[in-house]
Design a protein around this motif. Structure first.
Motif, mmCIF file in Angstrom:
data_model
loop_
_atom_site.group_PDB
_atom_site.id
_atom_site.type_symbol
_atom_site.label_atom_id
_atom_site.label_comp_id
_atom_site.label_asym_id
_atom_site.label_seq_id
_atom_site.Cartn_x
_atom_site.Cartn_y
_atom_site.Cartn_z
ATOM 1 N N THR A 1 0.809 -1.220 0.000
ATOM 2 C CA THR A 1 0.000 0.000 0.000
ATOM 3 C C THR A 1 0.841 1.269 0.000
ATOM 4 O O THR A 1 0.283 2.371 -0.030
ATOM 5 C CB THR A 1 -0.937 0.025 1.228
ATOM 6 O OG1 THR A 1 -0.138 -0.024 2.411
ATOM 7 C CG2 THR A 1 -1.912 -1.130 1.201
ATOM 8 N N ASP B 1 2.602 3.025 -2.057
ATOM 9 C CA ASP B 1 2.535 4.031 -3.116
ATOM 10 C C ASP B 1 1.191 4.751 -3.153
ATOM 11 O O ASP B 1 1.145 5.969 -3.292
ATOM 12 C CB ASP B 1 2.807 3.388 -4.483
ATOM 13 C CG ASP B 1 4.238 2.909 -4.605
ATOM 14 O OD1 ASP B 1 5.123 3.485 -3.934
ATOM 15 O OD2 ASP B 1 4.473 1.932 -5.345
ATOM 16 N N ARG B 2 0.110 4.004 -3.028
ATOM 17 C CA ARG B 2 -1.225 4.606 -3.154
ATOM 18 C C ARG B 2 -1.859 5.007 -1.838
ATOM 19 O O ARG B 2 -2.509 6.044 -1.743
ATOM 20 C CB ARG B 2 -2.151 3.630 -3.869
ATOM 21 C CG ARG B 2 -2.499 4.106 -5.255
ATOM 22 C CD ARG B 2 -3.502 3.208 -5.861
ATOM 23 N NE ARG B 2 -4.800 3.865 -5.809
ATOM 24 C CZ ARG B 2 -5.597 3.942 -6.821
ATOM 25 N NH1 ARG B 2 -5.269 3.398 -7.950
ATOM 26 N NH2 ARG B 2 -6.740 4.546 -6.717
ATOM 27 N N TYR B 3 -1.724 4.170 -0.825
ATOM 28 C CA TYR B 3 -2.376 4.406 0.467
ATOM 29 C C TYR B 3 -1.411 4.137 1.615
ATOM 30 O O TYR B 3 -1.635 3.227 2.412
ATOM 31 C CB TYR B 3 -3.611 3.513 0.617
ATOM 32 C CG TYR B 3 -4.624 3.674 -0.472
ATOM 33 C CD1 TYR B 3 -5.431 4.813 -0.532
ATOM 34 C CD2 TYR B 3 -4.788 2.696 -1.452
ATOM 35 C CE1 TYR B 3 -6.373 4.966 -1.536
ATOM 36 C CE2 TYR B 3 -5.726 2.843 -2.459
ATOM 37 C CZ TYR B 3 -6.506 3.974 -2.495
ATOM 38 O OH TYR B 3 -7.431 4.126 -3.479
#
Length: 187
Positions: free
Chosen positions: A78, A80-82
Protein backbone atom coordinates in the motif's frame (compact mmCIF):
# COMPACT_ATOMS: atom_id res chain seq x y z
CA UNK A 1 -9.91 -8.41 24.60
CA UNK A 2 -13.20 -7.51 23.04
CA UNK A 3 -13.47 -6.13 19.49
CA UNK A 4 -14.31 -2.59 20.63
CA UNK A 5 -11.25 -2.57 22.91
CA UNK A 6 -8.97 -3.69 20.07
CA UNK A 7 -10.47 -1.02 17.81
CA UNK A 8 -9.96 1.66 20.48
CA UNK A 9 -6.32 0.69 21.08
CA UNK A 10 -5.61 0.49 17.34
CA UNK A 11 -7.18 3.87 16.64
CA UNK A 12 -5.46 5.47 19.61
CA UNK A 13 -2.03 4.24 18.45
CA UNK A 14 -2.69 5.28 14.84
CA UNK A 15 -4.02 8.74 15.67
CA UNK A 16 -1.19 9.48 18.09
CA UNK A 17 1.43 8.34 15.55
CA UNK A 18 -0.06 10.61 12.89
CA UNK A 19 -0.36 13.52 15.32
CA UNK A 20 3.35 13.19 16.16
CA UNK A 21 3.96 13.50 12.40
CA UNK A 22 1.72 16.59 12.23
CA UNK A 23 -1.14 14.80 10.47
CA UNK A 24 -4.60 13.48 11.28
CA UNK A 25 -6.25 10.16 10.38
CA UNK A 26 -8.28 10.02 7.19
CA UNK A 27 -10.92 7.58 5.99
CA UNK A 28 -8.69 4.97 4.30
CA UNK A 29 -6.38 4.81 7.29
CA UNK A 30 -9.28 4.48 9.72
CA UNK A 31 -10.84 1.67 7.67
CA UNK A 32 -7.46 -0.07 7.65
CA UNK A 33 -7.19 0.34 11.43
CA UNK A 34 -10.64 -1.19 11.85
CA UNK A 35 -9.67 -4.21 9.72
CA UNK A 36 -6.19 -4.58 11.23
CA UNK A 37 -7.44 -4.36 14.79
CA UNK A 38 -9.83 -7.28 14.19
CA UNK A 39 -7.73 -9.30 11.72
CA UNK A 40 -6.15 -11.81 14.14
CA UNK A 41 -9.54 -12.74 15.58
CA UNK A 42 -11.20 -12.89 12.17
CA UNK A 43 -8.64 -15.51 11.15
CA UNK A 44 -8.05 -17.46 14.35
CA UNK A 45 -11.47 -17.61 16.00
CA UNK A 46 -13.33 -19.34 13.14
CA UNK A 47 -10.41 -21.64 12.30
CA UNK A 48 -9.39 -22.37 15.91
CA UNK A 49 -12.81 -22.59 17.54
CA UNK A 50 -14.97 -23.87 14.71
CA UNK A 51 -12.53 -26.35 13.14
CA UNK A 52 -9.38 -28.30 13.92
CA UNK A 53 -7.35 -26.38 11.32
CA UNK A 54 -5.78 -24.30 14.09
CA UNK A 55 -5.23 -25.41 17.68
CA UNK A 56 -6.94 -22.41 19.29
CA UNK A 57 -8.52 -19.00 18.81
CA UNK A 58 -5.11 -17.41 19.44
CA UNK A 59 -2.60 -19.20 17.26
CA UNK A 60 -1.65 -18.47 13.62
CA UNK A 61 -2.71 -14.83 13.17
CA UNK A 62 -1.79 -14.06 16.80
CA UNK A 63 1.77 -15.30 16.29
CA UNK A 64 4.48 -12.72 15.67
CA UNK A 65 5.96 -15.21 13.19
CA UNK A 66 2.88 -14.60 11.01
CA UNK A 67 1.88 -11.07 12.05
CA UNK A 68 5.18 -9.34 11.33
CA UNK A 69 5.54 -10.64 7.74
CA UNK A 70 1.86 -9.95 6.97
CA UNK A 71 2.19 -6.42 8.34
CA UNK A 72 5.32 -5.78 6.29
CA UNK A 73 3.60 -7.09 3.15
CA UNK A 74 0.57 -4.86 3.70
CA UNK A 75 2.77 -1.79 4.26
CA UNK A 76 4.78 -2.56 1.12
CA UNK A 77 1.66 -3.29 -0.96
CA UNK A 78 0.00 0.00 0.00
CA UNK A 79 3.01 2.31 0.26
CA UNK A 80 2.53 4.03 -3.12
CA UNK A 81 -1.23 4.61 -3.15
CA UNK A 82 -2.38 4.41 0.47
CA UNK A 83 0.65 4.61 2.76
CA UNK A 84 -1.31 5.60 5.86
CA UNK A 85 -3.71 2.69 5.28
CA UNK A 86 -0.85 0.19 5.33
CA UNK A 87 0.58 1.81 8.43
CA UNK A 88 -2.85 1.84 10.08
CA UNK A 89 -3.45 -1.83 9.34
CA UNK A 90 0.00 -2.90 10.55
CA UNK A 91 -0.05 -0.75 13.67
CA UNK A 92 -3.55 -1.88 14.71
CA UNK A 93 -2.73 -5.52 13.93
CA UNK A 94 0.52 -5.48 15.89
CA UNK A 95 -1.13 -3.60 18.81
CA UNK A 96 -3.73 -6.39 19.02
CA UNK A 97 -1.16 -9.00 20.02
CA UNK A 98 0.32 -7.54 23.22
CA UNK A 99 -3.17 -6.45 24.27
CA UNK A 100 -4.35 -10.07 24.13
CA UNK A 101 -1.18 -11.25 25.86
CA UNK A 102 -1.55 -8.80 28.76
CA UNK A 103 -5.36 -8.59 29.01
CA UNK A 104 -5.51 -11.07 31.88
CA UNK A 105 -3.51 -8.67 34.07
CA UNK A 106 -6.64 -6.49 34.32
CA UNK A 107 -8.34 -9.39 36.09
CA UNK A 108 -5.42 -10.49 38.25
CA UNK A 109 -4.22 -13.27 35.93
CA UNK A 110 -0.76 -13.91 34.55
CA UNK A 111 0.11 -12.70 31.05
CA UNK A 112 -0.29 -15.24 28.24
CA UNK A 113 2.76 -15.00 26.02
CA UNK A 114 3.13 -18.43 24.42
CA UNK A 115 0.81 -17.80 21.48
CA UNK A 116 3.04 -14.94 20.34
CA UNK A 117 5.56 -17.51 19.11
CA UNK A 118 3.24 -20.26 17.90
CA UNK A 119 4.12 -22.83 16.46
CA UNK A 120 7.56 -22.65 18.12
CA UNK A 121 5.73 -22.60 21.44
CA UNK A 122 3.00 -25.26 21.32
CA UNK A 123 -0.58 -24.41 22.29
CA UNK A 124 -2.96 -26.80 23.99
CA UNK A 125 -5.54 -27.59 21.31
CA UNK A 126 -9.16 -26.86 22.08
CA UNK A 127 -11.96 -29.06 20.72
CA UNK A 128 -14.06 -27.55 17.91
CA UNK A 129 -17.19 -25.77 19.01
CA UNK A 130 -19.81 -23.44 17.60
CA UNK A 131 -18.04 -20.09 17.17
CA UNK A 132 -21.08 -17.99 18.07
CA UNK A 133 -21.86 -20.16 21.10
CA UNK A 134 -18.26 -19.81 22.32
CA UNK A 135 -18.36 -16.02 21.88
CA UNK A 136 -21.69 -15.87 23.75
CA UNK A 137 -20.23 -18.00 26.57
CA UNK A 138 -17.23 -15.68 26.91
CA UNK A 139 -19.45 -12.60 26.85
CA UNK A 140 -21.69 -14.07 29.57
CA UNK A 141 -18.61 -14.72 31.74
CA UNK A 142 -17.41 -11.17 31.05
CA UNK A 143 -20.74 -9.62 32.07
CA UNK A 144 -20.77 -11.70 35.27
CA UNK A 145 -17.34 -10.33 36.23
CA UNK A 146 -18.52 -6.75 35.69
CA UNK A 147 -20.76 -7.04 38.76
CA UNK A 148 -17.76 -7.59 41.04
CA UNK A 149 -15.54 -4.86 42.55
CA UNK A 150 -12.74 -5.90 40.18
CA UNK A 151 -15.20 -5.79 37.29
CA UNK A 152 -16.33 -2.29 38.22
CA UNK A 153 -12.72 -1.06 38.25
CA UNK A 154 -12.22 -2.72 34.87
CA UNK A 155 -15.40 -1.08 33.56
CA UNK A 156 -14.04 2.31 34.60
CA UNK A 157 -10.79 1.64 32.73
CA UNK A 158 -12.80 0.42 29.74
CA UNK A 159 -14.90 3.59 29.75
CA UNK A 160 -11.73 5.71 29.87
CA UNK A 161 -10.17 3.78 26.97
CA UNK A 162 -13.20 3.65 24.71
CA UNK A 163 -14.58 7.06 25.70
CA UNK A 164 -11.19 8.75 25.44
CA UNK A 165 -10.60 7.19 22.04
CA UNK A 166 -14.06 8.29 20.87
CA UNK A 167 -13.25 11.85 21.93
CA UNK A 168 -9.94 11.68 20.07
CA UNK A 169 -11.72 10.34 16.97
CA UNK A 170 -14.19 13.23 17.20
CA UNK A 171 -11.32 15.72 17.61
CA UNK A 172 -9.71 14.15 14.54
CA UNK A 173 -12.81 15.14 12.54
CA UNK A 174 -14.58 11.74 12.87
CA UNK A 175 -12.83 10.18 9.86
CA UNK A 176 -14.69 7.29 8.27
CA UNK A 177 -18.12 8.46 9.39
CA UNK A 178 -18.93 9.51 5.84
CA UNK A 179 -19.00 5.81 4.93
CA UNK A 180 -22.00 5.22 7.19
CA UNK A 181 -25.23 5.66 5.23
CA UNK A 182 -27.47 8.42 6.51
CA UNK A 183 -24.75 10.46 8.18
CA UNK A 184 -24.30 14.06 7.17
CA UNK A 185 -20.63 14.78 7.83
CA UNK A 186 -19.65 18.40 7.84
CA UNK A 187 -23.11 19.87 8.37
Amino acid sequence: MWPWEHLAVGYLCFSLLLRVRGRRPRTMGVVAVAVGSQFPDLVDKPLGWGTTLLPSGTSLAHSLLFAVPVSILVVLATRDRYPSAGTGFALAYLAHLPCDALYGLAFGHHPRLGFLLWPLVPIEPSPPTNVLARAAELFTEFVAVLGTPLGLRFLLLEALLVGGTALLWYADGHPGLELVPGTAVGE
